[in-house]
Design an enzyme around this catalytic site. Structure first.
Site, short mmCIF file in Angstrom:
data_model
loop_
_atom_site.label_atom_id
_atom_site.label_comp_id
_atom_site.label_asym_id
_atom_site.label_seq_id
_atom_site.Cartn_x
_atom_site.Cartn_y
_atom_site.Cartn_z
N LYS A 112 0.81 -1.23 0.00
CA LYS A 112 0.00 0.00 0.00
C LYS A 112 0.84 1.27 0.00
CE LYS A 112 -4.45 -1.52 1.43
NZ LYS A 112 -5.69 -1.19 2.10
N LYS A 195 -5.04 -9.23 -6.66
CA LYS A 195 -6.33 -9.19 -5.99
C LYS A 195 -7.15 -8.01 -6.49
CE LYS A 195 -6.88 -6.91 -1.65
NZ LYS A 195 -8.28 -6.49 -1.63
N LYS A 198 -10.13 -2.17 -3.84
CA LYS A 198 -10.73 -0.83 -3.91
C LYS A 198 -9.66 0.20 -4.22
CE LYS A 198 -13.89 -1.44 -0.11
NZ LYS A 198 -13.05 -1.70 1.08
#
Ligand code: ATP
Ligand code: MG
Length: 332
Positions: A112, A195, A198
């Protein structure tokens, strides 16, 4: 009744198919047999840069979608994380029990923070898994229904719970992850080894529950498939087709071998059209119910207040024990 806890981040305008199949659908089933707590984790959502008005709106949308997907406030507790301040309080205590090296091994932070660069990422993003451990331990959860991406965080949760118990006396239940193999990782339609996410999937790679049927159909038709023409499950060589097979199988209850037989010799076209229809059929009622629930904000907020009350009652009991065990002076 054994207890279950899970959460979802209000970091987008809608949940996606991965959230639905990997998590929320299990939540709906588990409310029948567990003492279930489900939260919209807004404290997690601020670990990345955000807009306050948007966060507020997305938190309501997230809650409405959970109810629309089938969570029943009479049978489970749906609440917003920031309404129960004990989450942040326990997270602090657990922060102080976590080693820097231990936290540094969490792979989600590496993923992230890659976009902004590790040094520009917030400390909150770094300690995110510890807040998640607090979310779970606070409710003495036995099971945590999540996707495969959360395995490492669940291990950390167990480690921290065990460490606390060991140092300060038996306090926390150690939770087990509840991960369904067939739907543990729904992948990005454009990048079928990653994956569906969002925050990192491109709009073309993600199927949002609240999206218009026409858009959903287009995205499925344009999903990356693989060379060859056979509709066969093969993670190594056909990750795109395999992902679509998993989706169709999960949404219809038809085993994958039956689907392979059905599409034998037909190429990808018919298969993709059918997948698109199945997705639209699954999402349409949820979208319609979500819109209705959002039209009555006062009622939605009332339901969330009831949820916060029930969740808070459990959280306060755990936190009182934690304060005592850790040696905080009681307020006279
Ligand atoms: P973000 O990219 O902001 O982290 P997300 O798509 O990962 O968003 P979360 O709110 O973090 O969504 O996760 C909610 C739940 O959905 C978690 O239990 C997570 O494991 C599960 N989940 C997320 N993506 C998938 C996926 N692609 N397949 C299966 N489960 C998933
Ligand atoms: Mg996530």
């Amino acid at each position: 009744r054994p207890r279950v806890l899970s959460g979802i981040q209000p970091t987008a305008d809608s949940f996606h198919l991965g959230n639905y199949l990997g998590a929320v659908r299990q939540w709906v089933t588990m409310q029948e047999t567990y003492d279930a707590f489900y939260c919209v984790v807004d404290l997690h959502a601020i670990t990345v840069p955000h807009d306050p008005a948007e966060l507020r709106r997305r938190s309501r949308v997230a809650a409405a979608q959970l109810l629309a997907a089938g969570l029943d406030p009479e049978r489970c507790t749906v609440f917003v994380q920031s309404h129960v301040p004990e989450h942040a309080e326990l997270a602090w205590v657990l922060n102080c029990l976590t080693g820097m090296g231990e936290a540094g091994r969490m792979t989600q932070f590496k993923d992230k923070s890659a976009k902004q660069g590790e040094s520009a990422a917030s400390v909150g993003l770094f300690t995110y898994p510890i807040l998640q451990a607090a979310d779970i331990l606070l409710y003495q959860a036995d099971r945590v229904p999540v996707g495969a991406d959360q395995k490492q965080h669940l291990e950390l949760t167990r480690d921290l719970g065990q460490r606390f118990n060991h140092r300060f006396g038996e306090t926390f239940t150690l939770p087990q992850p509840h991960i369904l193999k067939e739907v543990e990782k729904i992948t990005d339609l454009q990048d079928p080894t990653a994956k569906m996410s969002k925050s990192s999937s491109s709009p073309q790679g993600i199927l949002d529950v609240l999206e218009a049927p026409g858009t959903l159909r287009k995205k499925v038709m344009r999903a990356v498939t693989d060379t060859g023409t056979e509709v066969l499950a093969d993670d190594e060589n056909k990750p795109g087709v395999t992902n679509l097979l998993r989706i169709q199988s999960a949404l219809t209850g038809t085993p994958i071998p039956d689907l392979e037989a059905r599409y034998a010799g037909q190429g990808y076209g018919t298969f993709k059209k059918d997948v698109a229809e199945v997705v639209v059929e699954a999402f349409t009622p949820i979208r319609e119910r979500t819109e209705k629930l959002l039209a009555n904000e006062a009622e939605l907020d009332r339901l969330l207040a009831i949820g916060a009350e029930r969740a808070g009652a459990v959280a306060r009991v755990t936190m009182a024990t934690v304060r005592d065990r850790i040696g905080f002076l009681p307020r006279a």
